[in-house]
Write an enzyme that holds these catalytic residues in place. Structure first.
Site, mmCIF file in Angstrom:
data_model
loop_
_atom_site.group_PDB
_atom_site.id
_atom_site.type_symbol
_atom_site.label_atom_id
_atom_site.label_comp_id
_atom_site.label_asym_id
_atom_site.label_seq_id
_atom_site.Cartn_x
_atom_site.Cartn_y
_atom_site.Cartn_z
ATOM 1 N N GLU A 480 0.419 -1.022 -0.058
ATOM 2 C CA GLU A 480 -0.435 -0.164 -0.471
ATOM 3 C C GLU A 480 0.700 1.720 -0.051
ATOM 4 O OE1 GLU A 480 -2.925 -0.317 -0.554
ATOM 5 O OE2 GLU A 480 -3.303 -2.463 -0.444
ATOM 6 N N ASP A 544 3.992 -4.759 -5.055
ATOM 7 C CA ASP A 544 3.848 -6.519 -4.470
ATOM 8 C C ASP A 544 5.643 -6.277 -4.775
ATOM 9 O OD1 ASP A 544 1.731 -7.424 -4.179
ATOM 10 O OD2 ASP A 544 1.186 -8.258 -6.103
#
Ligand SMILES: [Zn+2]
Length: 642
Positions: A480, A544
């Site tokens: 995030e 990621d």
């Protein structure tokens, strides 16, 4: 440990290694398009929500919240009553649409539909001004199509899908009383109109670049794009606070909208609006509507075989419409202070690592680094649930009136949003409800948001090995945070304003590095005949890619200070447990229909490739499992941005 398939070589396919046994014993339940660890957790949350709702339904007198959510749930569960009412509850709305006298009356009717949350022609609402993100700006953007993506209207290979869509529209129109032959003709005209809107729309990749959807205009300029639509009247009926400028996200769309409005007959435009009106309400109506809606939007598009049980559909509906009332009770019941404090602490650790990581980049100039670090410092962390809850006391919830209850709740939310135009942005709001198993970064607010629902196993387990927790929620936190710096987020500064803070050289270097990821992921194919779109999924894959690195750095810190167990557990080193913890978040099975749909619509890569793609780029992974160049889990030239 039960998820692992030790017969697989971890260097060949780490998804199969980490999840193989889970995949085998977790076939997709007939009600689902896919089944994953996220679903397992959401199911657990839904069980808690069901208990809360059943209890509130029985004790509606206890409090205002019990009345709101209890009565709504009860309305939704009353299948017999819903059958008996038929579609009378949507008849007045349909009659209004059918009674339009001429196209000049269109703006008023579209405004009325938009106030009810029926998505026709375009979208309009309030959001932070990208030039001054502390204030809300009116924003108008493309919309109005019923298939999941514009490409479904345009690609030759989707002809069969379009035929099914037309048949579905026709059947829905027949359910509201149209004769079959008429309904067929109207359905074809609706497809034609939606095809025009689809053609005029930007695709999902183009929309990822915030500069492509940033065009501030006056209302007069908007009216010049679509002279046949009375926007002044539209804004008046919507009850929007007065404004001088608005953002027109896709000016070309509004030009084409005018041509579409001219080309279609009044009757076709009415059919189009009636179709969207019934479709938006279908799930609340008698069985025939529910089944027809399911047949196309779930069975055909996602491969699901059966409807979810009624209690689950109703639970999710209350979560969607009165989420912060239900959410309050969920938080009381299921979210401990400990989980909040622990997450806060982990976020702090990962943020520290990100500063170290940015500092260590060899490809970025000192000037851009300084800006990046300022942005990182500006990130606010929101964990669990909002400080102040939304107050639904003005929403009338009447047991036995599901369509009305749902409509009033929608209207409340829409009015709340529109009322923000010109007002200060309230950054404490959450865009996800507390029981949601997900998290997000908001580029216009520069904050990360973790609903209570995700702060549970397998993401975070209080009693579990910290190496596994770092691989789970640690990697999610890193993910995030990195969104603030991905292909989209990097266009915004620490204050959430759309401002280029990069040197030209650093931008070029960023793009080169991002290209590496885009190319790599475009090579992944989750289902025959369909590949991942590396450009659509670039932000998620980049998040990621860096997220796991940040979590890994935090793991090393924990090993150093002794907060992570350095011993082998179950035969695995802490580094190995970390990567297993990460991979096992993504254990999943998916139906081919769903996979085909999602590669076109979902900015996230399929779970399998979130594992493979992420780990084959990490030298630390190869090291932990003794993999070497030439094996599938080791990328020849590892992609890395951050
Ligand atoms: Zn993400």
């Amino acid at each position: 440990m039960k998820a692992v398939d030790k017969s697989v070589d971890p260097c060949k396919d780490f998804f199969q290694y980490a999840c193989g046994s889970w995949v085998k014993v977790n076939p997709i339940p007939p009600q689902y398009p896919r089944w994953s660890r996220f679903n397992e957790l959401q199911d657990r949350n839904d069980d808690i929500l069901r208990q809360i709702l059943e209890d509130s339904a029985r004790n509606q007198n206890r409090s205002a919240i019990d009345q709101e959510i209890g009565a709504f749930y009860q309305s939704c569960m009353d299948e017999t009553g819903i059958e008996k009412t038929g579609y009378t509850s949507i008849k007045p709305g349909l009659e209004k649409i059918r009674s339009l006298k001429d196209k000049a009356a269109l703006a008023e009717e579209v405004a009325r539909l938009h106030n009810e949350g029926i998505s026709v022609f375009f979208r309009f609402g309030a959001g932070p001004d990208p030039d001054k993100s502390t204030v809300n700006l009116a924003n108008i953007s493309q919309g109005g199509i019923g298939l999941p993506d514009r490409s479904y209207y345009l690609q030759p290979k989707d002809e069969a899908m379009r035929a099914k869509y037309v048949a579905h529209i026709s059947r829905m129109l027949q359910l509201i009383g149209e004769a079959p032959a008429d309904a067929d003709g109207q359905a074809k005209a609706i497809l034609e109109l939606e095809t025009t809107l689809a053609k005029a729309s930007l695709d999902r990749v183009a929309i990822r670049d915030p500069k492509n959807t940033h065009h501030k205009m006056t209302v007069a300029q908007l009216e010049a794009l679509t002279p046949d639509f009375n926007f002044k009247q539209y804004f008046a009926v919507r009850g929007t606070p007065a404004f001088e400028n608005l953002n027109v996200a896709e000016p070309d769309f509004f030009k084409s909208l005018n041509a579409a409005l001219q080309a279609a007959s009044l009757h076709d435009l009415q059919s189009y609006m009636a179709w969207h009106y019934v479709s938006a309400n279908a799930a609340l109506l008698p069985k025939a509507f529910v089944a027809e809606n399911f047949d196309f939007y779930s069975r055909t598009l996602t491969g699901a075989q059966e409807l979810q049980p009624r209690w689950k559909r109703c639970t999710e509906r209350v979560d969607e419409r009165l989420g912060e009332a239900l959410g309050q009770k969920y938080v009381e019941k299921a979210f401990g202070r400990q989980a909040k404090e622990k997450t806060q602490q982990l976020v702090g650790l990962i943020e520290k690592q990100m500063a170290v990581d940015i500092d260590s980049l060899t490809w970025m100039s000192g000037a851009t680094k300084e800006q990046a670090l300022a942005k990182l410092k500006g990130v606010t962390n929101k964990i669990g649930y909002p400080e102040k809850w939304r107050d639904y006391s003005s929403v009338t919830v009447k047991e036995g009136d599901l369509v009305g209850d749902d409509q009033r709740a929608r209207e409340y939310e829409i009015k709340r949003n529109l009322g923000k135009v010109g007002k200060a942005v309230d950054r404490s709001e959450f865009n996800m409800t507390p029981p949601t198993v997900n998290a997000y970064y908001n580029p216009l607010q520069n904050n990360i948001n973790f609903p209570a629902g995700i702060l549970q196993p397998p993401f975070y387990t209080n009693t579990a090995d910290m190496a596994v927790n770092f691989g789970g929620v640690g990697a999610v936190i890193g993910h995030e945070l990195t969104h603030g710096f991905d292909d989209q987020g990097r266009n915004f500064d620490a204050d959430g304003n759309l401002r280029d803070w990069w040197t030209k050289e650093d931008t070029d270097e960023f793009k080169k590095r991002a290209d590496c990821l885009a190319e790599e992921y475009s090579g992944f194919s989750p289902v025959e005949g369909a590949n991942v779109n590396g450009r659509l999924t670039l932000g998620e894959n980049g998040a990621d890619n860096a997220g796991i690195r940040l979590a890994y750095m935090a793991l090393l810190g924990g090993l150093e200070n002794g907060s992570v167990n350095r011993e082998k557990l179950d035969g695995y080193t802490p580094q190995q447990r970390f990567f297993l913890g990460f991979a096992q978040i993504w254990c999943s099975n998916e139906r081919p229909e769903s996979a085909r749909n999602r590669v076109r619509t979902d900015p996230h890569s399929p779970g399998q490739f979130r594992v493979i793609g992420t780990l084959r780029n990490q030298p630390e992974f190869a090291q932990a499992f003794g993999c070497s160049v030439g094996q599938a889990m080791v990328a020849a030239q590892g992609c890395r941005v951050w």
